[in-house]
Scaffold this motif. Structure first.
Motif, PDB file in Angstrom:
ATOM      1  N   ASP A   1       0.797  -1.220   0.000  1.00 55.56           N
ATOM      2  CA  ASP A   1       0.000   0.000   0.000  1.00 55.56           C
ATOM      3  C   ASP A   1       0.839   1.283   0.000  1.00 55.56           C
ATOM      4  O   ASP A   1       0.590   2.204   0.741  1.00 55.56           O
ATOM      5  CB  ASP A   1      -0.992   0.009   1.162  1.00 55.56           C
ATOM      6  CG  ASP A   1      -0.317   0.054   2.520  1.00 55.56           C
ATOM      7  OD1 ASP A   1       0.924   0.093   2.573  1.00 55.56           O
ATOM      8  OD2 ASP A   1      -1.051   0.079   3.508  1.00 55.56           O
ATOM      9  N   GLY A   2       1.834   1.335  -0.836  1.00 59.81           N
ATOM     10  CA  GLY A   2       2.556   2.589  -1.024  1.00 59.81           C
ATOM     11  C   GLY A   2       3.773   2.708  -0.148  1.00 59.81           C
ATOM     12  O   GLY A   2       4.216   1.761   0.468  1.00 59.81           O
ATOM     13  N   ASP A   3       4.347   3.947  -0.087  1.00 59.61           N
ATOM     14  CA  ASP A   3       5.616   4.100   0.579  1.00 59.61           C
ATOM     15  C   ASP A   3       5.459   4.409   2.056  1.00 59.61           C
ATOM     16  O   ASP A   3       4.417   4.784   2.527  1.00 59.61           O
ATOM     17  CB  ASP A   3       6.459   5.168  -0.120  1.00 59.61           C
ATOM     18  CG  ASP A   3       5.888   6.574   0.009  1.00 59.61           C
ATOM     19  OD1 ASP A   3       6.392   7.445  -0.673  1.00 59.61           O
ATOM     20  OD2 ASP A   3       4.945   6.805   0.791  1.00 59.61           O
TER      21      ASP A   3
ATOM     22  N   ASP B   1      19.635   3.879  10.538  1.00 56.32           N
ATOM     23  CA  ASP B   1      18.252   4.265  10.255  1.00 56.32           C
ATOM     24  C   ASP B   1      17.965   5.672  10.762  1.00 56.32           C
ATOM     25  O   ASP B   1      18.534   6.124  11.756  1.00 56.32           O
ATOM     26  CB  ASP B   1      17.268   3.291  10.903  1.00 56.32           C
ATOM     27  CG  ASP B   1      17.074   2.021  10.098  1.00 56.32           C
ATOM     28  OD1 ASP B   1      17.431   2.007   8.906  1.00 56.32           O
ATOM     29  OD2 ASP B   1      16.568   1.037  10.673  1.00 56.32           O
ATOM     30  N   CYS B   2      17.034   6.344  10.086  1.00 58.65           N
ATOM     31  CA  CYS B   2      16.595   7.682  10.478  1.00 58.65           C
ATOM     32  C   CYS B   2      15.163   7.630  11.008  1.00 58.65           C
ATOM     33  O   CYS B   2      14.366   6.797  10.579  1.00 58.65           O
ATOM     34  CB  CYS B   2      16.690   8.646   9.296  1.00 58.65           C
ATOM     35  SG  CYS B   2      18.395   9.049   8.855  1.00 58.65           S
ATOM     36  N   LEU B   3      14.870   8.553  11.922  1.00 55.38           N
ATOM     37  CA  LEU B   3      13.592   8.553  12.624  1.00 55.38           C
ATOM     38  C   LEU B   3      13.016   9.955  12.692  1.00 55.38           C
ATOM     39  O   LEU B   3      13.744  10.940  12.547  1.00 55.38           O
ATOM     40  CB  LEU B   3      13.796   8.039  14.054  1.00 55.38           C
ATOM     41  CG  LEU B   3      14.566   6.735  14.220  1.00 55.38           C
ATOM     42  CD1 LEU B   3      15.040   6.580  15.656  1.00 55.38           C
ATOM     43  CD2 LEU B   3      13.720   5.554  13.809  1.00 55.38           C
ATOM     44  N   TYR B   4      11.704  10.032  12.938  1.00 60.59           N
ATOM     45  CA  TYR B   4      11.064  11.318  13.217  1.00 60.59           C
ATOM     46  C   TYR B   4      10.085  11.118  14.375  1.00 60.59           C
ATOM     47  O   TYR B   4       9.598  10.004  14.611  1.00 60.59           O
ATOM     48  CB  TYR B   4      10.332  11.871  11.986  1.00 60.59           C
ATOM     49  CG  TYR B   4       9.120  11.077  11.552  1.00 60.59           C
ATOM     50  CD1 TYR B   4       7.849  11.371  12.051  1.00 60.59           C
ATOM     51  CD2 TYR B   4       9.232  10.034  10.632  1.00 60.59           C
ATOM     52  CE1 TYR B   4       6.737  10.642  11.660  1.00 60.59           C
ATOM     53  CE2 TYR B   4       8.124   9.302  10.235  1.00 60.59           C
ATOM     54  CZ  TYR B   4       6.879   9.614  10.759  1.00 60.59           C
ATOM     55  OH  TYR B   4       5.779   8.890  10.369  1.00 60.59           O
ATOM     56  N   GLY B   5       9.821  12.183  15.101  1.00 57.81           N
ATOM     57  CA  GLY B   5       8.877  12.117  16.210  1.00 57.81           C
ATOM     58  C   GLY B   5       7.466  11.997  15.694  1.00 57.81           C
ATOM     59  O   GLY B   5       7.016  12.828  14.916  1.00 57.81           O
ATOM     60  N   ALA B   6       6.756  10.946  16.144  1.00 57.50           N
ATOM     61  CA  ALA B   6       5.392  10.693  15.679  1.00 57.50           C
ATOM     62  C   ALA B   6       4.355  11.102  16.717  1.00 57.50           C
ATOM     63  O   ALA B   6       3.165  10.879  16.518  1.00 57.50           O
ATOM     64  CB  ALA B   6       5.227   9.215  15.325  1.00 57.50           C
ATOM     65  N   GLY B   7       4.789  11.709  17.821  1.00 56.73           N
ATOM     66  CA  GLY B   7       3.852  12.115  18.868  1.00 56.73           C
ATOM     67  C   GLY B   7       3.663  11.027  19.902  1.00 56.73           C
ATOM     68  O   GLY B   7       3.882   9.843  19.622  1.00 56.73           O
ATOM     69  N   GLY B   8       3.287  11.420  21.083  1.00 57.87           N
ATOM     70  CA  GLY B   8       3.024  10.454  22.142  1.00 57.87           C
ATOM     71  C   GLY B   8       4.248   9.683  22.577  1.00 57.87           C
ATOM     72  O   GLY B   8       4.143   8.543  23.029  1.00 57.87           O
ATOM     73  N   GLY B   9       5.429  10.286  22.430  1.00 59.08           N
ATOM     74  CA  GLY B   9       6.661   9.613  22.809  1.00 59.08           C
ATOM     75  C   GLY B   9       7.090   8.520  21.851  1.00 59.08           C
ATOM     76  O   GLY B   9       7.957   7.715  22.176  1.00 59.08           O
ATOM     77  N   GLN B  10       6.504   8.485  20.671  1.00 54.88           N
ATOM     78  CA  GLN B  10       6.822   7.461  19.672  1.00 54.88           C
ATOM     79  C   GLN B  10       7.650   8.056  18.540  1.00 54.88           C
ATOM     80  O   GLN B  10       7.532   9.238  18.224  1.00 54.88           O
ATOM     81  CB  GLN B  10       5.535   6.866  19.078  1.00 54.88           C
ATOM     82  CG  GLN B  10       4.611   6.230  20.097  1.00 54.88           C
ATOM     83  CD  GLN B  10       5.212   4.983  20.698  1.00 54.88           C
ATOM     84  OE1 GLN B  10       5.725   4.122  19.990  1.00 54.88           O
ATOM     85  NE2 GLN B  10       5.163   4.876  22.016  1.00 54.88           N
TER      86      GLN B  10
ATOM     87  N   SER C   1      13.458  11.332   1.080  1.00 52.97           N
ATOM     88  CA  SER C   1      12.453  11.017   0.063  1.00 52.97           C
ATOM     89  C   SER C   1      11.105  10.588   0.653  1.00 52.97           C
ATOM     90  O   SER C   1      10.146  10.408  -0.087  1.00 52.97           O
ATOM     91  CB  SER C   1      12.971   9.912  -0.860  1.00 52.97           C
ATOM     92  OG  SER C   1      13.174   8.706  -0.129  1.00 52.97           O
ATOM     93  N   GLY C   2      11.019  10.427   1.971  1.00 54.03           N
ATOM     94  CA  GLY C   2       9.767  10.008   2.592  1.00 54.03           C
ATOM     95  C   GLY C   2       8.804  11.160   2.804  1.00 54.03           C
ATOM     96  O   GLY C   2       9.106  12.319   2.512  1.00 54.03           O
ATOM     97  N   LYS C   3       7.633  10.843   3.343  1.00 54.62           N
ATOM     98  CA  LYS C   3       6.622  11.861   3.611  1.00 54.62           C
ATOM     99  C   LYS C   3       7.052  12.774   4.756  1.00 54.62           C
ATOM    100  O   LYS C   3       6.593  13.908   4.844  1.00 54.62           O
ATOM    101  CB  LYS C   3       5.288  11.195   3.942  1.00 54.62           C
ATOM    102  CG  LYS C   3       4.683  10.465   2.767  1.00 54.62           C
ATOM    103  CD  LYS C   3       3.390   9.768   3.144  1.00 54.62           C
ATOM    104  CE  LYS C   3       2.835   9.006   1.968  1.00 54.62           C
ATOM    105  NZ  LYS C   3       1.636   8.233   2.312  1.00 54.62           N
ATOM    106  N   ARG C   4       7.920  12.284   5.634  1.00 51.13           N
ATOM    107  CA  ARG C   4       8.423  13.068   6.756  1.00 51.13           C
ATOM    108  C   ARG C   4       9.941  13.148   6.673  1.00 51.13           C
ATOM    109  O   ARG C   4      10.608  12.179   6.341  1.00 51.13           O
ATOM    110  CB  ARG C   4       8.021  12.425   8.082  1.00 51.13           C
ATOM    111  CG  ARG C   4       6.525  12.405   8.345  1.00 51.13           C
ATOM    112  CD  ARG C   4       5.956  13.780   8.663  1.00 51.13           C
ATOM    113  NE  ARG C   4       6.570  14.379   9.822  1.00 51.13           N
ATOM    114  CZ  ARG C   4       6.112  14.269  11.066  1.00 51.13           C
ATOM    115  NH1 ARG C   4       5.002  13.577  11.303  1.00 51.13           N
ATOM    116  NH2 ARG C   4       6.728  14.863  12.060  1.00 51.13           N
TER     117      ARG C   4
END
Length: 200
Positions: free
Chosen positions: A19-21, A141-150, A159-162
């Motif tokens: 289902d996509g990237d 690997d690279c990460l971004y904050g997704a909220g709620g401590g995640q 190249s990603g959405k975030r």
């Protein structure tokens, strides 16, 4: 032929190839049909197609999209981990088709519950360091904050959405072993379970 149900894994940071990237944690139930390319349905070094109805196909087929690098019976959470650079995991539901059907491990037509660790035949490889997905978070690997401590994985090349906010620079035994520049600790699992991440 024996019928089985495949689902893209809902493991941390898992890439769903259907289902996509970007990584996803959704579980999709997907029907699939063994094609008889081996004695074991989706055995090591066998290939699958993508699509709403993924199938075991010959690795020489133009429909082949990913190869099995490891395969285990049982539930993924209770069994061995997939290799670190796995692109995605397929869960195989138990199936017991009609008695005259074949295409399984012992010829009785049944396909046991299990999971297959998959690697795309061609790039992109979300399971590679910095690739933005895969069932494991690994060094690079690279990460971004997704909220709620995640946090969630995202491609390091932007190249990603975030956009990436942190990069895992090292794996260590415990938090005190991380370098001073560490701003985020990530659970990795394995022999060195703590990932030390710094801002990018």
């Amino acid at each position: 032929m024996a019928a089985a149900v495949l689902a893209a894994a809902a493991l941390t940071g898992c890439q769903n190839p259907f289902d996509g990237d970007g990584p996803t944690r959704a579980v999709d139930s997907l029907p699939a049909t063994p094609s008889g390319y081996g004695a074991v349905f989706l055995d090591v070094r066998e290939c699958s197609s993508y699509g709403k109805t993924p199938r075991e196909v010959s690795c020489g087929s133009e429909r082949a999209a990913a190869k099995v690098t490891a395969r285990y019976n049982g539930q993924a959470g209770n069994g061995p981990s997939c290799p670190a650079t796995t692109d995605f995991v397929l869960h195989i539901s138990e199936s017991r088709p009609p008695e005259d059907a074949k295409g399984d491990e012992n010829g009785d037509g049944a396909v046991p519950r299990g999971y297959a660790c998959m690697r795309n035949l061609v790039a992109p490889h979300p399971g590679d360091p910095g690739g933005g997905g895969g069932p494991h978070t690994i060094v690079g690997d690279c990460l971004y904050g997704a909220g709620g401590g995640q946090v969630k994985e995202t491609p390091c090349d932007g190249s990603g959405k975030r956009s990436p906010e942190y990069r895992v620079s090292r794996a260590v035994d415990a938090r005190p072993d991380c370098p001073p520049a560490t701003r985020l600790y990530v659970q990795l699992g394995g022999g060195e379970p703590v990932g030390c991440a710094r801002p990018v």
